[in-house]
Enzyme design. Structure first.
Site, PDB file in Angstrom:
ATOM      1  CB  CYS A 136     -16.683 -40.368 -15.243  1.00 32.76           C
ATOM      2  SG  CYS A 136     -15.171 -41.334 -15.378  1.00 32.76           S
ATOM      3  CB  CYS A 139     -16.565 -43.988 -14.030  1.00 35.45           C
ATOM      4  SG  CYS A 139     -15.407 -42.654 -13.808  1.00 35.45           S
ATOM      5  CG  ASP A 140     -20.480 -44.205 -14.500  1.00 39.88           C
ATOM      6  OD1 ASP A 140     -20.115 -45.074 -13.678  1.00 39.88           O
ATOM      7  OD2 ASP A 140     -20.670 -43.025 -14.184  1.00 39.88           O
TER       8      ASP A 140
END
Ligand code: NDP
Length: 316
Positions: A136, A139-140
């Site tokens: 993701c 997200c990261d």
């Protein structure tokens, strides 16, 4: 023995969508039962720090966030059970939900089974998941400022993730197993025209390389193989993102509710109704566009309100 009680609402799944639905139906005094499923807490339990969930100024670890959500739902009476739902029967009301061979009945069901990022299945990929390997970018990506990043895949997800990751990384290499791309022309062109992106075709990742010492894990690169020449070599990088697609966890609903050809649950455009009245769907099981914890939580809230209003309508 079967459970003879007809519950107001059974929630299937315990990611941000399921637990938010549990919080809201709990506060509405509907005494929800939550069957948490194969991965209690959902996809956030395999990430490390979550920095984009509102309310946590300094970020929060994914598993901790999900623990808090569960406790918050339990505070209002949600009955969270670590069980896996094996099947459902939505042909008549009350609906039937099968768990460990036992039948549970409910006037309404909220499906929040989520989706799983597809993985390559390499042991090293699992070893470094959350420690340099991610599925993701939103997200990261932030954790890879000025670093070298690899994105695996040749579809729109890979193109989108790679373009997004150029905001952070100093170089992003898309690694695709063929020399033709499945991605739409516009997204492929965008990636091709981005000076930070390199395209590596006819190449597969054979192993994630890294250092795993004293409980600390760091990715250093990957062993790649050119499938045409058979040559194997090391590609250095600090971050590896898998962009090979997602699979909604909806197999048990086949034949029970309408699904898209991709497996995502069909819901109304304006609310969380499925084609079966009394069955609602929220989160990544029905959303292949946004796929964020906060959007999943938002749709879990919507499903809870839809279920509550539906139950009220039953009592005239
Ligand atoms: P796709 O199925 O379209 O693409 C998956 C890619 O991953 C393919 O290139 C495939 O290779 C590759 N792949 C799959 N398995 C492996 C494996 N085991 N090893 C190596 N490579 C692998 O999935 P996407 O998630 O990219 O897209 C799904 C849908 O969502 C599409 O309809 C897409 O258009 C849409 N989407 C739209 C976006 C947008 O409009 N902003 C953003 C993201 C997705 P191969 O081609 O060889 O099969």
């Amino acid at each position: 023995m079967n459970d003879a009680t007809v519950h107001n609402v059974i929630i299937i799944g315990s990611g941000p969508a399921g637990l938010t639905a549990a919080l809201y139906t709990g506060r509405a005094n509907l005494k929800p039962i939550v069957f948490e499923g194969l991965q209690p807490g959902g996809q956030l339990t395999i990430t490390t720090e979550v920095e984009n969930y509102p309310g946590f100024e300094h970020g929060i670890m994914g598993p901790e966030l999900m623990d808090i959500m569960r406790k918050q739902a339990q505070r209002f009476g949600a009955d969270c059970r670590f069980n896996i739902v094996e099947g459902v029967d939505f042909s008549a009301s009350p609906f039937k939900v099968f768990v460990q061979g036992k039948e549970h009945l409910a006037k309404s069901v909220i499906i929040a089974t989520g989706a799983s990022a597809k993985l390559l299945g390499l042991p090293s990929e699992t070893e470094y998941m959350g420690f340099g390997v991610s599925a993701c970018a939103t997200c990261d990506g932030f954790f890879f400022k000025d670093q070298r990043i690899i994105v695996i895949g040749g579809g729109d997800t890979a193109m989108e993730e790679a373009s997004y990751l150029t905001k952070f990384g100093k170089e992003v290499t898309i690694v695709h197993r063929r020399d033709e791309f499945r991605a739409s022309k516009i997204m492929l062109d965008r990636a091709k025209n981005n000076p930070k992106i390199k395209l590596l075709t006819n190449t597969v990742m054979e192993e994630v390389l890294g250092i795993n010492e004293n409980g600390k894990r760091t990715v250093t690169g990957a062993r790649m193989k050119n499938v045409v020449t058979g040559e194997s070599y090391i590609h250095e990088a600090e971050g590896i993102f898998l962009g090979i697609g997602h699979k909604p966890n909806t197999d048990i609903f086949k034949g029970q509710i309408d699904l898209e050809s991709t497996g995502y649950i069909k819901t109304s455009k304006v609310n969380t109704y499925t084609n079966v009245t009394g069955v609602f769907a929220c989160g990544d099981a029905q959303d292949h566009v946004y796929r964020q914890a906060i959007t999943a939580a938002g749709s879990g809230c919507m499903a809870a309100i839809d279920a509550e209003r539906y139950l009220e309508s039953l009592h005239g």
